[in-house]
Write an enzyme that holds these catalytic residues in place. Sequence first.
Site, PDB file in Angstrom:
ATOM      1  N   LYS A   1       0.275  35.590  84.567  1.00  0.00           N
ATOM      2  CA  LYS A   1      -0.655  34.935  85.494  1.00  0.00           C
ATOM      3  C   LYS A   1      -1.566  36.002  86.097  1.00  0.00           C
ATOM      4  CE  LYS A   1       0.626  31.640  88.327  1.00  0.00           C
ATOM      5  NZ  LYS A   1      -0.346  30.553  88.088  1.00  0.00           N
TER       6      LYS A   1
ATOM      7  N   ASP B   1       2.681  23.069  96.622  1.00  0.00           N
ATOM      8  CA  ASP B   1       1.873  22.469  95.552  1.00  0.00           C
ATOM      9  C   ASP B   1       2.768  21.956  94.427  1.00  0.00           C
ATOM     10  OD1 ASP B   1      -0.403  21.603  94.260  1.00  0.00           O
ATOM     11  OD2 ASP B   1      -0.904  23.550  93.405  1.00  0.00           O
TER      12      ASP B   1
ATOM     13  N   LEU C   1      -2.659  29.563  78.509  1.00  0.00           N
ATOM     14  CA  LEU C   1      -1.628  28.528  78.613  1.00  0.00           C
ATOM     15  C   LEU C   1      -1.982  27.484  79.655  1.00  0.00           C
ATOM     16  CD1 LEU C   1       1.618  30.707  78.463  1.00  0.00           C
ATOM     17  CD2 LEU C   1       0.665  29.299  76.646  1.00  0.00           C
TER      18      LEU C   1
END
Length: 811
Positions: A551, A645, A527
């Site tokens: 992840k 981030d 992804l």
Amino acid sequence: MAHLLFLPILQLLLLYCTKSAQAQLNISIGSSLTPQGVNNSWISPSADFAFGFLAVDGNSSSYLLAVWFNKIADKTVVWYARTSSNGKDDTIPVQVQSGSVLKLADGALSLRDPSGNEVWNPQVTDVGYARMLDTGNFRLLGTDGATKWESFGDPSDTILPTQVLSLGTALHSRLLATDYSNGRFQLKVQRDGNLVMYPDAVPSGYLYDPYWASNTVDNGSQLVFNETGRIYFTIINGSQVNITSAGVDSMGDFFHRATLDTDGVFRQYVYPKNIHARPLWPEQWTAVDVLPENICQSIQTMVGSGACGFNSYCTIDGTKNTTSCLCPQNYKFIDDKRKYKGCRPDFEPQNCDLDETTAMLQYDMAPIDRVDWPLSDYEQYNPIDQTECRRLCVTDCFCAVAVFDKASSTCWKKRFPLSNGKMDVNVPRTVLIKVPRSTNSPSVFSSGSSKWKEDQKYWILGSSLLFGSSVLVNFLLISVMLFGTYCSITSRKKTQLSQPSNNSGLPPKIFTYSELEKATGGFQEVLGTGASGVVYKGQLQDEFGTNIAVKKIEKLQQEAQKEFLVEVQTIGQTFHRNLVRLLGFCNEGTERLLVYEFMSNGSLNTFLFSDTHPHWSLRVQVALGVARGLLYLHEECNKQIIHCDMKPQNILLDDNFVAKISDFGLAKLLPVNQTQTNTGIRGTRGYVAPEWFKNIGITSKVDVYSFGVILLELVCCRKNVELEVLDEEQTILTYWANDCYKCGRIDLLVAGDDEAIFNIKKVERFVAVALWCLQEEPSMRPTMLKVTQMLDGAVQIPTPPDPSSYISSLA
């Protein structure tokens, strides 16, 4: 021969003149209307309005006697006939079947049903004729031309330009958009001279405490909607109190109306008469002003449910000037079509016979973001901590909601029904609602104590058997118990290593590596790839076939191995509408994986920078969602989380395009050189705050800076840095936006975006907020709480200084 050619033209001219004359003619005695057929309405001379029969919600078996906008596709109703209900003071709408007849005869107007029974008349006699005026007013007049009765004098829920409401008259909201019964709100021009808005108890008609008033007792005279589109309340001394403050657009180009809507808000609307003359306006009714500005905050009564029904809460969509009523987690509407009836739990109520341990195993306290029910308190504790506040509610069968105020260490318990619920960015307290616990979830109040009690039970049982059995049996029992104790201790140690205790909600599920390998098909479908690793799509083998995003953290710094579980616990304790939810994790050997809910609409990066620009209203929704998610991370969760981030790639969109922040809480786990190639800072070029380059401490203001960049990108639908633009001054968006703001040319930022141009005031507000977020000096940037308030329009926004004005002083 010439006269033969001229004859058809003459006939056409005569026909045209005849029709024009007929449009101006009075409606004479003997005229009648029926619900079906061509003769079902009387049209005003301009054909802007019509009076007659209109099918209710497209239902050909029921017709409303009404006045409506005749040139608008949806035939917006502005007046409807009502009659008293069984001799009572309250009224009901007049609805009839086909076969009914409305007739102007014998000096009166009368509506009769198919059986010949009279169902409505305006209670006047000696009527000579009627008129449907271009103002939207239907009049009955005597032979001398004097007005006997008019629809403007008997309003329903709407007023029109040139209409005046005198003392003793009122507007009643509808119950629903398609139910013309008296609704839950009234706007009354009281005989004491005060203009007041009331909640109305349905169906009794009892008026609760007012939620708005002009405060003109003994001074008020009448409510006026004048011919220029202004709405004001006149005072006896000749002065005026403005009711709406919208800039009025041309009466020639727009239809106007003001309606007390079903949600209790008095809105002034406009509709373009000629869409070609006004191409920037949508071909729909647009609210240009509202009263009150926030109905959710305005209504708060000791009796009654508030703006919405019991056990629900009210929320405002500022982009559309609309109000919504929502149910909290694990609740659903009693009636989906009549949401004002409130919500009910979709689980079995707590049994008061449960002991504390069982209650804690069966129920949990789930946090609700920015929602509060300010009333319904029945118990208060102080001083107290949040864990104890949770426990006191979850073990109390009367308690539905607990509210904890950290600043004062105070806990309030609330019971059913919950009233005056509202969503607000400024809710300063933690609100927790009781919900059922899933059967496989450990207790939020330390599963260790209940497990210890379980172990004790078996020890006692074992001891009893030990003293009542033979030596051989005792020996076997001792052996089994010692082995069981060893296994229990070993298992407990493993559990402590793999799953830290969680005191604030359902913990993330622990997955094995093989489970996730199978769910992702061997980690096949990628992804996305980020600083912390690669994200794969997967599907759980559960009854729902839940889609997930896995992840795989590939570059975990060595010293962060022990921190991984702590950080997972922190991430797992975050519950917010605008954060991607962590479903579970894997901590097996050297493998570290995080399992998140899957976001079907991908990242904001893909959504925003595609060939087709998203609608302005959707961009506003995303901006507000991201701001609220950051506010939660910075100020509202148990442990502050600085994202470090923030960028469009880390903002995901669910099925309904609700923005959800991802990758939060991972900054501590990554080596500093892994969050951005070839730099010693965390973050991504173009979104990095200036302090990363200086020897100063990093605070949550780095996220505020990044949000400022994202906000400008959302406004302009372009990336912060674009090297291929024709005008070099537009290369860096943050600089260009500042120049446009200083020059008063915000429109250049959204050129070609009609929807944004239409909302240029909000565009200007968003740009101003972004420029404050982009201030060079961190202390000059607002907190995310202040950012959300400015975006919502809750506070004034001072003119932002030049973001780079501090560079010279810092050099």
